[in-house]
Scaffold this active site. Sequence first.
Site, PDB file in Angstrom:
ATOM      1  N   LYS A   1     -14.945  -8.433  -0.732  1.00 47.35           N
ATOM      2  CA  LYS A   1     -14.963  -8.986   0.623  1.00 47.35           C
ATOM      3  C   LYS A   1     -16.364  -8.753   1.185  1.00 47.35           C
ATOM      4  O   LYS A   1     -16.905  -7.666   1.008  1.00 47.35           O
ATOM      5  CB  LYS A   1     -13.899  -8.286   1.484  1.00 47.35           C
ATOM      6  CG  LYS A   1     -13.715  -8.912   2.859  1.00 47.35           C
ATOM      7  CD  LYS A   1     -12.563  -8.249   3.609  1.00 47.35           C
ATOM      8  CE  LYS A   1     -12.338  -8.921   4.950  1.00 47.35           C
ATOM      9  NZ  LYS A   1     -11.244  -8.289   5.729  1.00 47.35           N
TER      10      LYS A   1
ATOM     11  N   ASP B   1     -12.247 -12.591  10.017  1.00 43.87           N
ATOM     12  CA  ASP B   1     -11.238 -12.597   8.952  1.00 43.87           C
ATOM     13  C   ASP B   1      -9.897 -13.090   9.519  1.00 43.87           C
ATOM     14  O   ASP B   1      -9.224 -12.379  10.242  1.00 43.87           O
ATOM     15  CB  ASP B   1     -11.124 -11.149   8.464  1.00 43.87           C
ATOM     16  CG  ASP B   1     -10.140 -10.972   7.344  1.00 43.87           C
ATOM     17  OD1 ASP B   1      -9.714 -11.975   6.761  1.00 43.87           O
ATOM     18  OD2 ASP B   1      -9.796  -9.808   7.065  1.00 43.87           O
TER      19      ASP B   1
ATOM     20  N   ASP C   1      -1.670 -13.130   0.945  1.00 44.08           N
ATOM     21  CA  ASP C   1      -2.199 -12.040   1.771  1.00 44.08           C
ATOM     22  C   ASP C   1      -2.621 -12.662   3.100  1.00 44.08           C
ATOM     23  O   ASP C   1      -3.791 -12.949   3.326  1.00 44.08           O
ATOM     24  CB  ASP C   1      -3.383 -11.357   1.074  1.00 44.08           C
ATOM     25  CG  ASP C   1      -3.853 -10.134   1.849  1.00 44.08           C
ATOM     26  OD1 ASP C   1      -3.176  -9.751   2.825  1.00 44.08           O
ATOM     27  OD2 ASP C   1      -4.901  -9.566   1.479  1.00 44.08           O
TER      28      ASP C   1
ATOM     29  N   ASP D   1       2.295   1.855   3.399  1.00 44.39           N
ATOM     30  CA  ASP D   1       3.216   0.859   3.979  1.00 44.39           C
ATOM     31  C   ASP D   1       4.655   1.314   3.808  1.00 44.39           C
ATOM     32  O   ASP D   1       5.519   1.012   4.628  1.00 44.39           O
ATOM     33  CB  ASP D   1       3.102  -0.509   3.284  1.00 44.39           C
ATOM     34  CG  ASP D   1       1.740  -1.146   3.431  1.00 44.39           C
ATOM     35  OD1 ASP D   1       1.005  -0.768   4.356  1.00 44.39           O
ATOM     36  OD2 ASP D   1       1.413  -2.026   2.608  1.00 44.39           O
TER      37      ASP D   1
ATOM     38  N   HIS E   1     -11.873 -14.310   1.779  1.00 48.04           N
ATOM     39  CA  HIS E   1     -13.074 -13.507   1.567  1.00 48.04           C
ATOM     40  C   HIS E   1     -14.226 -14.344   1.026  1.00 48.04           C
ATOM     41  O   HIS E   1     -15.368 -14.183   1.448  1.00 48.04           O
ATOM     42  CB  HIS E   1     -12.767 -12.338   0.637  1.00 48.04           C
ATOM     43  CG  HIS E   1     -11.732 -11.402   1.191  1.00 48.04           C
ATOM     44  ND1 HIS E   1     -11.281 -10.308   0.504  1.00 48.04           N
ATOM     45  CD2 HIS E   1     -11.042 -11.406   2.366  1.00 48.04           C
ATOM     46  CE1 HIS E   1     -10.360  -9.671   1.234  1.00 48.04           C
ATOM     47  NE2 HIS E   1     -10.205 -10.328   2.358  1.00 48.04           N
TER      48      HIS E   1
ATOM     49  N   ASP F   1      -7.012 -14.687   7.853  1.00 53.45           N
ATOM     50  CA  ASP F   1      -5.735 -14.478   7.124  1.00 53.45           C
ATOM     51  C   ASP F   1      -4.657 -15.487   7.518  1.00 53.45           C
ATOM     52  O   ASP F   1      -3.499 -15.126   7.790  1.00 53.45           O
ATOM     53  CB  ASP F   1      -5.191 -13.059   7.376  1.00 53.45           C
ATOM     54  CG  ASP F   1      -5.970 -12.002   6.632  1.00 53.45           C
ATOM     55  OD1 ASP F   1      -6.620 -12.329   5.631  1.00 53.45           O
ATOM     56  OD2 ASP F   1      -5.919 -10.831   7.061  1.00 53.45           O
TER      57      ASP F   1
ATOM     58  N   ASP G   1      -5.127 -13.417  -4.072  1.00 53.84           N
ATOM     59  CA  ASP G   1      -4.688 -13.324  -2.675  1.00 53.84           C
ATOM     60  C   ASP G   1      -4.880 -14.691  -2.017  1.00 53.84           C
ATOM     61  O   ASP G   1      -6.012 -15.134  -1.784  1.00 53.84           O
ATOM     62  CB  ASP G   1      -5.491 -12.260  -1.914  1.00 53.84           C
ATOM     63  CG  ASP G   1      -4.951 -10.851  -2.136  1.00 53.84           C
ATOM     64  OD1 ASP G   1      -4.002 -10.697  -2.935  1.00 53.84           O
ATOM     65  OD2 ASP G   1      -5.469  -9.918  -1.505  1.00 53.84           O
TER      66      ASP G   1
ATOM     67  N   HIS H   1       0.877  -1.171   0.000  1.00 53.60           N
ATOM     68  CA  HIS H   1       0.000   0.000   0.000  1.00 53.60           C
ATOM     69  C   HIS H   1       0.915   1.220   0.000  1.00 53.60           C
ATOM     70  O   HIS H   1       2.012   1.169   0.570  1.00 53.60           O
ATOM     71  CB  HIS H   1      -0.838   0.080   1.271  1.00 53.60           C
ATOM     72  CG  HIS H   1      -1.750  -1.082   1.512  1.00 53.60           C
ATOM     73  ND1 HIS H   1      -1.380  -2.175   2.231  1.00 53.60           N
ATOM     74  CD2 HIS H   1      -3.039  -1.277   1.149  1.00 53.60           C
ATOM     75  CE1 HIS H   1      -2.392  -3.009   2.306  1.00 53.60           C
ATOM     76  NE2 HIS H   1      -3.414  -2.501   1.652  1.00 53.60           N
TER      77      HIS H   1
ATOM     78  N   MET I   1       2.741  -5.690  -7.697  1.00 56.36           N
ATOM     79  CA  MET I   1       1.418  -5.093  -7.437  1.00 56.36           C
ATOM     80  C   MET I   1       1.537  -3.999  -6.394  1.00 56.36           C
ATOM     81  O   MET I   1       2.357  -4.089  -5.483  1.00 56.36           O
ATOM     82  CB  MET I   1       0.476  -6.202  -6.966  1.00 56.36           C
ATOM     83  CG  MET I   1      -0.896  -5.776  -6.517  1.00 56.36           C
ATOM     84  SD  MET I   1      -1.016  -5.258  -4.784  1.00 56.36           S
ATOM     85  CE  MET I   1      -1.826  -6.667  -4.057  1.00 56.36           C
TER      86      MET I   1
ATOM     87  N   GLU J   1     -10.906  -6.314  -5.625  1.00 58.64           N
ATOM     88  CA  GLU J   1     -10.935  -7.361  -4.596  1.00 58.64           C
ATOM     89  C   GLU J   1     -12.218  -7.255  -3.780  1.00 58.64           C
ATOM     90  O   GLU J   1     -12.463  -6.239  -3.129  1.00 58.64           O
ATOM     91  CB  GLU J   1      -9.695  -7.201  -3.699  1.00 58.64           C
ATOM     92  CG  GLU J   1      -9.635  -8.205  -2.571  1.00 58.64           C
ATOM     93  CD  GLU J   1      -8.333  -8.083  -1.761  1.00 58.64           C
ATOM     94  OE1 GLU J   1      -7.370  -7.444  -2.239  1.00 58.64           O
ATOM     95  OE2 GLU J   1      -8.303  -8.641  -0.662  1.00 58.64           O
TER      96      GLU J   1
ATOM     97  N   GLU K   1      -9.730 -13.397  -3.088  1.00 62.94           N
ATOM     98  CA  GLU K   1      -8.976 -13.853  -1.912  1.00 62.94           C
ATOM     99  C   GLU K   1      -9.680 -15.043  -1.278  1.00 62.94           C
ATOM    100  O   GLU K   1     -10.887 -14.995  -1.025  1.00 62.94           O
ATOM    101  CB  GLU K   1      -8.848 -12.714  -0.899  1.00 62.94           C
ATOM    102  CG  GLU K   1      -8.189 -13.194   0.398  1.00 62.94           C
ATOM    103  CD  GLU K   1      -7.802 -12.075   1.352  1.00 62.94           C
ATOM    104  OE1 GLU K   1      -7.305 -11.035   0.879  1.00 62.94           O
ATOM    105  OE2 GLU K   1      -7.995 -12.259   2.566  1.00 62.94           O
TER     106      GLU K   1
END
Length: 406
Positions: free
Chosen positions: A185, A257, A306, A59, A222, A259, A247, A56, A90, A183, A219
């Site tokens: 979700k 969520d 991800d 980030d 998701h 991950d 993802d 991002h 990406m 994306e 993802e």
Amino acid sequence: MTDAYDPTPDDRFSFGLWTVGNPGRDPFGAATRPVADPNHLVRKLAACGAWGVNLHDDDLVPFGSSAAERDLIVARFKATLVAEGMVVPMATTNLFAHPVFKDGAFTSNDPQVRAFAYAKTMAGIDLGVELGAETYVFWGGREGTEADACRDPRDAVKRMRDAIDFLCGYVKDQGYDLRFALEAKPNEPRGDMYFPTTGHMLHFISTLQHEEMVGVNPEVAHEHMAGLSFVQGVAQAIEAGKLFHIDLNAQRIGRYDQDLRFGSEDLKQAFLLVRLLEGTAAAASASGTGDAGVDHSRYDGPRHFDAHAYRTEDEEGVWHFARGCMRTYKILAARARAFDADPRVQAFTAGAGHGTDVLPLLSGYDADKAAALRALEVDVNAIGARGLGYERLDQLMTEYMLGVAG
Ligand code: GCO
Ligand code: MN
Ligand code: MN
């Protein structure tokens, strides 16, 4: 330990800075790991055998940095990428952390917020392109509601279309070689998010001004949060030519969520997903149960994770987590290749297409075909009585996954 499942850059595995950099904060507790420097993360990822790192805007360049600070940070990061032989396939925009986005970015009722989101995204696109990104992801972190009466969802759809159309225009105007990947979700952090599944996104894309530039970034977690089959969603995206990015992680249905490390939940879905992405069934599908004209080949985009390490882990645990994601992917790929090379599986797929003489009647309407179909005598009782052998096939797959067969 070194073996055939150790990742190498040829495998095209990538991680987000926010994934291996996740400090373990959750809604109930503070961070359990220190915040890591992005350059350190790149060096460690390269040492693990990863190929790419995604980010991002915030980030890498903290929110509110001056232009001079930004340029310094970016120059240093580029030097690290070159030194480590890593790429940025990406990039994306953080449109969810700052309180200004608390009620959405592109779908906010406040045009000033939407304007700020457009500008932040254009700057993020410039950053991504400068670092070499070919895909720009849009995850609508705050695009949703708790109090549904605050906005008509039809306006949200229209605002999202305006934003994506505008930003496609920006990319074209700059002459960038960049594609967008949307994306979906279903919830988290909002109670309900707009465009909750990959299917919703695929239809939305067909309404865009530059739809050829826009695909999806599905993802695992998701689609599983929504209780859906990820493999089927991804397959539909591939069939539509819209799988631009992916993802990978793991998630139990009905949970928050999570991950989790790739393959750490629902190994069967993970096996079928890797089999689909690697195209190991391509030859068998084309000659037997599959249809001509469908692309059964290998997905050639990045394999992006991800996910993040458990909150229980220190830094060493993070790199075990990262290696685990990649190793599990490679092990499943090898298992899928062995499964699809098994003569019993090939005999199954080759033999399953009965009654192929009617195939020409099943596509491309004309009146003669319609009449021929209506005159056709189908032995419904014989077909209805025929066993399909799926128990045997599925058990064989289970034995391959468990490492007993092959
Ligand atoms: C999530 C999302 C994010 C996005 C990321 C890139 O559930 O938080 O998956 O990790 O993928 O923001 O757009
Ligand atoms: Mn996610
Ligand atoms: Mn994601």
